[in-house]
Design a protein around this motif. Structure first.
Motif, PDB file in Angstrom:
ATOM      1  N   THR A  96       7.431   7.252 -19.898  1.00  0.00           N
ATOM      2  CA  THR A  96       7.759   7.976 -18.656  1.00  0.00           C
ATOM      3  C   THR A  96       6.520   8.071 -17.761  1.00  0.00           C
ATOM      4  O   THR A  96       6.645   8.038 -16.538  1.00  0.00           O
ATOM      5  CB  THR A  96       8.337   9.373 -18.952  1.00  0.00           C
ATOM      6  N   THR A  97       5.339   8.153 -18.377  1.00  0.00           N
ATOM      7  CA  THR A  97       4.107   8.119 -17.573  1.00  0.00           C
ATOM      8  C   THR A  97       4.013   6.780 -16.861  1.00  0.00           C
ATOM      9  O   THR A  97       3.676   6.701 -15.676  1.00  0.00           O
ATOM     10  CB  THR A  97       2.874   8.314 -18.490  1.00  0.00           C
ATOM     11  N   SER A  98       4.317   5.701 -17.588  1.00  0.00           N
ATOM     12  CA  SER A  98       4.310   4.368 -16.971  1.00  0.00           C
ATOM     13  C   SER A  98       5.301   4.298 -15.813  1.00  0.00           C
ATOM     14  O   SER A  98       4.989   3.754 -14.754  1.00  0.00           O
ATOM     15  CB  SER A  98       4.687   3.292 -18.003  1.00  0.00           C
ATOM     16  N   ILE A  99       6.497   4.832 -16.040  1.00  0.00           N
ATOM     17  CA  ILE A  99       7.513   4.775 -14.979  1.00  0.00           C
ATOM     18  C   ILE A  99       7.032   5.556 -13.751  1.00  0.00           C
ATOM     19  O   ILE A  99       7.174   5.094 -12.607  1.00  0.00           O
ATOM     20  CB  ILE A  99       8.875   5.311 -15.505  1.00  0.00           C
ATOM     21  N   GLY A 100       6.409   6.709 -13.993  1.00  0.00           N
ATOM     22  CA  GLY A 100       5.866   7.504 -12.883  1.00  0.00           C
ATOM     23  C   GLY A 100       4.811   6.723 -12.108  1.00  0.00           C
ATOM     24  O   GLY A 100       4.868   6.622 -10.877  1.00  0.00           O
ATOM     25  N   ARG A 101       3.877   6.150 -12.830  1.00  0.00           N
ATOM     26  CA  ARG A 101       2.800   5.384 -12.174  1.00  0.00           C
ATOM     27  C   ARG A 101       3.349   4.201 -11.409  1.00  0.00           C
ATOM     28  O   ARG A 101       2.951   3.934 -10.268  1.00  0.00           O
ATOM     29  CB  ARG A 101       1.811   4.850 -13.224  1.00  0.00           C
ATOM     30  N   ALA A 102       4.275   3.475 -12.059  1.00  0.00           N
ATOM     31  CA  ALA A 102       4.847   2.287 -11.421  1.00  0.00           C
ATOM     32  C   ALA A 102       5.621   2.686 -10.171  1.00  0.00           C
ATOM     33  O   ALA A 102       5.559   2.010  -9.140  1.00  0.00           O
ATOM     34  CB  ALA A 102       5.743   1.548 -12.407  1.00  0.00           C
ATOM     35  N   GLY A 103       6.338   3.779 -10.268  1.00  0.00           N
ATOM     36  CA  GLY A 103       7.136   4.251  -9.135  1.00  0.00           C
ATOM     37  C   GLY A 103       6.241   4.582  -7.944  1.00  0.00           C
ATOM     38  O   GLY A 103       6.518   4.185  -6.808  1.00  0.00           O
ATOM     39  N   ARG A 104       5.151   5.300  -8.212  1.00  0.00           N
ATOM     40  CA  ARG A 104       4.224   5.661  -7.127  1.00  0.00           C
ATOM     41  C   ARG A 104       3.612   4.405  -6.510  1.00  0.00           C
ATOM     42  O   ARG A 104       3.523   4.279  -5.297  1.00  0.00           O
ATOM     43  CB  ARG A 104       3.136   6.597  -7.662  1.00  0.00           C
ATOM     44  N   ALA A 105       3.236   3.465  -7.364  1.00  0.00           N
ATOM     45  CA  ALA A 105       2.630   2.233  -6.854  1.00  0.00           C
ATOM     46  C   ALA A 105       3.628   1.445  -6.007  1.00  0.00           C
ATOM     47  O   ALA A 105       3.272   0.882  -4.964  1.00  0.00           O
ATOM     48  CB  ALA A 105       2.132   1.377  -8.022  1.00  0.00           C
ATOM     49  N   ALA A 106       4.876   1.422  -6.440  1.00  0.00           N
ATOM     50  CA  ALA A 106       5.903   0.680  -5.699  1.00  0.00           C
ATOM     51  C   ALA A 106       6.141   1.319  -4.338  1.00  0.00           C
ATOM     52  O   ALA A 106       6.283   0.630  -3.322  1.00  0.00           O
ATOM     53  CB  ALA A 106       7.199   0.635  -6.506  1.00  0.00           C
ATOM     54  N   THR A 107       6.180   2.649  -4.300  1.00  0.00           N
ATOM     55  CA  THR A 107       6.400   3.366  -3.029  1.00  0.00           C
ATOM     56  C   THR A 107       5.254   3.071  -2.065  1.00  0.00           C
ATOM     57  O   THR A 107       5.468   2.759  -0.893  1.00  0.00           O
ATOM     58  CB  THR A 107       6.475   4.884  -3.292  1.00  0.00           C
ATOM     59  N   LYS A 108       4.034   3.149  -2.638  1.00  0.00           N
ATOM     60  CA  LYS A 108       2.857   2.906  -1.811  1.00  0.00           C
ATOM     61  C   LYS A 108       2.915   1.497  -1.207  1.00  0.00           C
ATOM     62  O   LYS A 108       2.642   1.289  -0.028  1.00  0.00           O
ATOM     63  CB  LYS A 108       1.602   3.063  -2.684  1.00  0.00           C
ATOM     64  N   ARG A 109       3.314   0.554  -2.052  1.00  0.00           N
ATOM     65  CA  ARG A 109       3.369  -0.829  -1.579  1.00  0.00           C
ATOM     66  C   ARG A 109       4.412  -0.985  -0.484  1.00  0.00           C
ATOM     67  O   ARG A 109       4.202  -1.713   0.489  1.00  0.00           O
ATOM     68  CB  ARG A 109       3.692  -1.762  -2.747  1.00  0.00           C
ATOM     69  N   MET A 110       5.531  -0.285  -0.649  1.00  0.00           N
ATOM     70  CA  MET A 110       6.594  -0.391   0.345  1.00  0.00           C
ATOM     71  C   MET A 110       6.066   0.071   1.708  1.00  0.00           C
ATOM     72  O   MET A 110       6.248  -0.594   2.727  1.00  0.00           O
ATOM     73  CB  MET A 110       7.753   0.489  -0.112  1.00  0.00           C
ATOM     74  N   PHE A 111       5.368   1.225   1.703  1.00  0.00           N
ATOM     75  CA  PHE A 111       4.819   1.759   2.963  1.00  0.00           C
ATOM     76  C   PHE A 111       3.793   0.792   3.548  1.00  0.00           C
ATOM     77  O   PHE A 111       3.810   0.504   4.739  1.00  0.00           O
ATOM     78  CB  PHE A 111       4.176   3.127   2.730  1.00  0.00           C
ATOM     79  N   THR A 112       2.904   0.286   2.676  1.00  0.00           N
ATOM     80  CA  THR A 112       1.869  -0.633   3.169  1.00  0.00           C
ATOM     81  C   THR A 112       2.524  -1.835   3.841  1.00  0.00           C
ATOM     82  O   THR A 112       2.103  -2.283   4.901  1.00  0.00           O
ATOM     83  CB  THR A 112       1.005  -1.125   1.992  1.00  0.00           C
ATOM     84  N   LYS A 113       3.590  -2.343   3.198  1.00  0.00           N
ATOM     85  CA  LYS A 113       4.247  -3.525   3.759  1.00  0.00           C
ATOM     86  C   LYS A 113       4.875  -3.214   5.120  1.00  0.00           C
ATOM     87  O   LYS A 113       4.826  -4.022   6.042  1.00  0.00           O
ATOM     88  CB  LYS A 113       5.313  -4.047   2.791  1.00  0.00           C
ATOM     89  N   TRP A 114       5.455  -1.975   5.256  1.00  0.00           N
ATOM     90  CA  TRP A 114       6.031  -1.588   6.551  1.00  0.00           C
ATOM     91  C   TRP A 114       4.969  -1.585   7.637  1.00  0.00           C
ATOM     92  O   TRP A 114       5.121  -2.139   8.692  1.00  0.00           O
ATOM     93  CB  TRP A 114       6.628  -0.181   6.452  1.00  0.00           C
ATOM     94  N   PHE A 115       3.846  -0.907   7.300  1.00  0.00           N
ATOM     95  CA  PHE A 115       2.806  -0.744   8.319  1.00  0.00           C
ATOM     96  C   PHE A 115       2.157  -2.069   8.668  1.00  0.00           C
ATOM     97  O   PHE A 115       1.650  -2.254   9.758  1.00  0.00           O
ATOM     98  CB  PHE A 115       1.763   0.277   7.850  1.00  0.00           C
ATOM     99  N   ASP A 116       2.180  -3.005   7.698  1.00  0.00           N
ATOM    100  CA  ASP A 116       1.555  -4.311   7.949  1.00  0.00           C
ATOM    101  C   ASP A 116       2.436  -5.201   8.819  1.00  0.00           C
ATOM    102  O   ASP A 116       1.992  -6.236   9.288  1.00  0.00           O
ATOM    103  CB  ASP A 116       1.266  -5.030   6.616  1.00  0.00           C
ATOM    104  N   LYS A 117       3.701  -4.814   8.982  1.00  0.00           N
ATOM    105  CA  LYS A 117       4.621  -5.691   9.715  1.00  0.00           C
ATOM    106  C   LYS A 117       4.203  -5.840  11.172  1.00  0.00           C
ATOM    107  O   LYS A 117       3.747  -4.899  11.790  1.00  0.00           O
ATOM    108  CB  LYS A 117       6.052  -5.129   9.639  1.00  0.00           C
TER     109      LYS A 117
END
Lengths: 286, 665
Positions: free
Chosen positions: A265-286
């Protein structure tokens, strides 16, 4: 009651116990229960129970039967092969000790195949979907070559201590069997289909469904590796495709049943946060 | 024309290393394995992987000393050039595994940490917790998965290797496999077949090995004409946890991290072990071997534990044999970081916390030093010529063997943490050799493949059809295990071996009359087990015949009748005379027995032996004197004679006995 050869003048009946096995002859046939009676011996585990059943080849009713099919290899809970449902709980047969099982439920042990994977026969199941998920999330380091290029990057003991438990995952599938979001998926081979055609179709189907906690945890393992960080984004993208981390319902069953106590569950939490961060970064990079 | 494919049999460390390297060389690979490759027996390797490293190098260590420890520990029974090459690759292999992501334990500064293992005084062993084999295997598995996605490797999981396909000239043209689920028998044409199927511990019934380690793949190659080297050299690991289904390994790393082996001085002292005061404990390895202590080579530790229980009667329990392996003096936190994996196994299977209570352990069959005979091509530096088609090749052209199933690297006794190295090394080395072979290999003819399948199919059908012969394959396996364990493990006697050969012949005949309780043709584990059982017999016979013929003590092969005990005299002159006689006897024995056993199997399954000289041109064989009484005097006599010999030979061009700088690649 004539068993007094221990010389202590104290007689005790031959101790036996029953094993109920949910059998199934092949993927198309219906399952059925079968009962076996075994002599109790000290220090038995469920693997030795299945070995005795194979040697005995006879049910409680005296019917001759084929040995129960099951997977096993290391017998010391590091290979993940012998996973099954024992007295209602998904776990490895090798580390399921008969004494403990009989303490919990006197006189009887119940064995069933894992519930989320197609049954091949009896307790043997097909877990290819589990390995397909590792392909999907690119669980490897894309090193340049296998020539001598010197050591990998230096890492602190703290990094090692975080990474190591995640790499103890033996792909046994306990976390998947216990997960409410991981559904049973069975692809039946079509008439005349070649190995390759079937595999391609099966992969495409698997890829629509949840990858599971084990694969997410491998993404975390490789993304925390200094070399793995170079393509961390690819893994995060693969992990957020259909069937990705967003399917997780946070039931936390995975971490409860993991035989290696991997902090899933710690892994899922970390992965989830990283995925969210990446999603935002990709939006802003557009 | 499509490129010809290579077939690898087995997906442990050796098989996966070969597959990965071949994929890099753009050679299409098929790999068949009994289990999903991630579940291979390599996961059971615990302690670590050896190589000289930056720290030991500055303490005087070198690749040459690693070679020296390996051949001295192996009692000089291995050809030295492949071992030299392996020890030179050691540091590079660990670097590579580090690059592939193996989470090796780290020092505070972030370097890889190392621990000490048996048979050396240097801390050469890199490790990843106490599950190093698992971690190494997973890294290779992940690389192979990468190539699978790219289509360069095709994996056939749950397939059994039924044998190589040989053409009329005896050249290997492919492999026959059987799908364990559908029971389909199929021919896989291949320009080369590489056997990487691991050890054969199941011949001994219970051992530290996994269920897949039946030796059947090696046996099928043996029966097809491949020779088998040094079968009698079976390592019995000093420390295992006895169990009903398996003897579980307790890694040497437990001792490498400071674990101490002892028994109470008072036989079967009923007190809990921690209440027994120090002066009433017998730390027999430390007392008998002050230099190496608990880290003597495995064959010696095993014999000492065995004899302290059987001859001295000092087993800690009355009704079963065991000694204490004690870690309770080491801080919990240290134990958890460095040995967590194996302590977890002990706790899980014994229900006792080894951080609080000394473990009870006893020796168990663990590793096959012997295996399929393989060739090599020596280069001018005394190592291997890379890319030579001869490296790792059996006597059958285009049939190769790597990993535990070859006989190449460990001689009469394997040092701890050298097996992971030899597996990965032989896998990496075989790739360029095979790449060169397949350039000129002819594709197999369709008719050859068809007839090979037809033959195996007929055998299979006949097994299913056979009227009841009444024999139970599982019970025969138990009997075979009992005979082998009693006759051919720690201590060997010729009369017992002779009886065992008769018994094994009888069991072999009975195994042909097994009644199958399953005659179906879907995931029939019963028939596949019976096939594996039947193929255990040729190897079991080779082990016993090799042991019977070898009238000496060497490494893991110990016959008390031919032991060379230490010196007994107290008078210096007499002691010298005894030492001279001892060295005479050593020289005579070396002349007679420093040779590898080579077993061959004929079409009827009859095994015969011949012998092969060992290439000892790099390091001259010398007596193994670990802990022997009078070792000092024997060494003195030995050195005096060597000096005399080399001066009579003129310029001392005989074998180098001093450490040499290693040749860099």
């Amino acid at each position: 009651m004539s068993d007094t050869h221990n010389g202590q003048g104290h007689s005790h009946a031959r101790r036996t116990f029953e094993v109920r096995v949910l059998r199934q002859d092949d993927p198309e046939s219906p399952s059925y229960w079968e009962r076996h009676r075994l002599d109790y011996e000290p220090d038995m585990n469920v693997t030795s129970v299945l070995q005795r059943i194979a040697a005995q080849a006879e049910t409680v009713d005296g019917v001759h039967v084929a040995p129960v099919s099951y997977d096993s290899n290391c017998l010391e809970e590091v290979c993940g092969a012998c996973t099954m449902i024992i007295n209602g709980r998904v776990r490895q047969a090798c580390s399921a000790l008969v004494d403990r099982l009989l303490e919990d439920r006197p006189g009887e042990i119940e064995l069933q195949p894992m519930s989320k994977f197609p049954v091949i026969r009896d307790l043997a199941v097909r877990r290819r979907r589990l390995f397909r998920a590792l392909e999907k999330v690119k669980a490897w380091l894309p090193v340049d070559n296998y020539y001598n290029m010197g050591p990998g990057p230096r890492q602190s003991p703290e990094q090692q201590e975080q990474a190591y438990p995640l790499y103890e995952c033996m792909s046994c599938g306990c976390c998947l069997d216990a997960c409410p979001q991981y559904s049973h998926v069975e692809v039946v081979r079509a008439e005349g289909e070649t190995d390759e055609q079937f595999k391609t179709r099966e992969n495409a189907t698997f890829d629509q469904y949840f990858i599971g906690a084990h694969a997410i945890s491998q993404v975390v393992f490789y993304n925390m590796n200094p070399t793995g960080q170079n393509n961390a984004g690819e893994r995060l993208d693969a992990m957020t495709e259909p069937g990705g981390i967003q399917v997780c319902g946070n039931a936390q069953n995975c971490v409860a049943v993991c035989p290696k106590s991997i902090p899933l569950t710690t892994s899922i939490g970390r992965a989830g946060r990283a995925a969210t961060k990446r999603m935002f970064t990709k939006w802003f990079d557009k | 024309m499509a490129k010809q494919r290579v077939m690898i049999v087995g997906g442990g460390l050796a098989g996966l290393a070969a597959a990965m390297k071949l994929a890099e060389l753009e050679i299409p690979v098929d790999l068949m394995s009994l289990t999903p490759v991630k579940r291979s027996h390599s996961v059971c390797a615990q302690g670590g992987i050896n190589s000289v490293n930056a720290v030991t190098r500055q303490q005087g260590d070198s690749e040459w000393l690693h070679l020296d420890d390996t051949v001295y520990g192996g009692d000089f029974l291995q050809h030295q050039p492949p071992v030299k090459e392996m020890t030179e690759w050691g540091p590079k292999i660990i670097d590579l595994m580090d690059r592939l992501g193996v989470p090796f334990n780290r020092t505070a500064e972030g370097f890889r940490d190392q621990r000490r293992f048996g048979g050396t005084l240097f801390k050469r062993t890199a490790f990843s917790g106490a599950t190093t084999g698992q971690q190494l295997l997973y890294a290779l598995d992940d690389q192979v998965r990468r190539w699978t996605v790219e289509g360069r490797i095709k994996i056939y999981e749950a397939w059994d290797f039924l044998g190589p396909i040989l053409d009329a000239d005896g050249v290997c043209r492919g492999a026959i496999g059987q799908d364990l689920v559908s029971m389909e028998i199929r021919a896989f044409p291949a320009a080369a077949v590489i056997i990487a199927s691991g050890g054969c511990g199941l011949i001994y019934g219970r051992s530290t090995m996994s269920m897949a380690c039946t030796g059947s793949a090696a046996s099928r190659a043996f029966q097809a004409g491949a020779r088998y080297g040094n079968p009698e050299f079976i390592q019995v690991h000093p420390t295992a946890i006895p169990g009903a289904d398996k003897l579980r390994l307790m890694s040497e790393s437990a001792r490498g991290e400071g674990g101490r082996v002892w028994v109470p001085r008072k036989p079967q002292d009923p007190r809990p072990p921690r209440e027994i005061p120090e002066n009433e404990r017998y730390y027999f390895l430390e007392e008998r071997y002050p230099t190496y202590g608990n880290l003597v080579p495995r064959d010696i530790a095993t014999r000492e534990i065995f004899s302290v229980c059987t001859e001295d009667g000092l087993s800690v329990d009355k009704d079963r044999l065991a000694v204490y392996l004690d870690l309770t003096h080491i801080p919990r936190a240290t134990l958890d970081i460095k040995l967590g994996g194996i302590l977890h196994i002990y706790e899980k299977f014994q229900g006792v916390d080894p951080r609080e209570v000394p473990m009870k352990i006893f020796p168990a069959v663990h590793y096959s030093m012997g295996g399929l005979w393989v060739d090599y091509e020596k280069n001018a530096a005394g190592g291997l010529t890379m890319g030579s088609p001869r490296n790792q090749r059996t006597n059958v052209p285009q049939l190769y063997a790597i990993g535990e199933c070859d006989y190449q690297y460990h001689g009469a006794n394997r040092l701890g943490a050298n097996s992971l190295l030899s597996c990965i090394f032989s896998g990496l080395v075989v790739a360029p050799s095979v790449a060169n072979v397949i350039k000129t290999a002819k594709p197999a003819e369709e008719s050859l493949l068809k007839s090979a399948v037809a033959e195996k199919q007929a055998e299979h059908d006949q097994m299913l059809r056979r009227p009841t012969g009444g024999e139970n394959p599982y019970l025969i396996h138990q009997e075979l295990g009992n005979v082998m364990t009693k006759s051919c493990t720690v201590v060997r006697h010729n009369n017992v071996l002779r009886e065992a050969i008769d018994k094994v012949n009888e069991l072999g005949e009975r195994s042909k009359r097994c009644s199958l309780s399953d005659s179906g043709n879907w995931n029939n584990q019963n028939v596949m087990f019976t096939k594996a059982l039947r193929d255990m017999f040729p190897l079991a016979k080779a082990i016993l015949l090799g042991a019977l013929a070898r009238d000496e003590c060497r490494g893991a092969h110990f016959k008390p009748e031919f032991a060379m005990p230490g010196l007994t005299a107290t008078d210096p002159a007499e002691l010298r005379r005894e030492a001279e006689a001892w060295v005479d006897r050593f020289d005579a024995n070396t002349n007679k027995w420093l040779k590898s056993t080579i077993a061959s199997c004929d079409k009827q399954g009859e095994v015969s032996l011949s012998y092969e000289d060992v290439d000892t041109t790099l390091i001259k064989p010398r007596p193994r004197l670990y802990g022997l009484v009078g070792a000092g005097m024997i060494e003195e006599v030995w050195k005096a004679r060597q000096a005399a010999k080399s001066s009579s030979e003129g310029n001392g061009s005989a074998a180098k006995s001093a450490p040499q700088p290693a040749v860099a690649h």
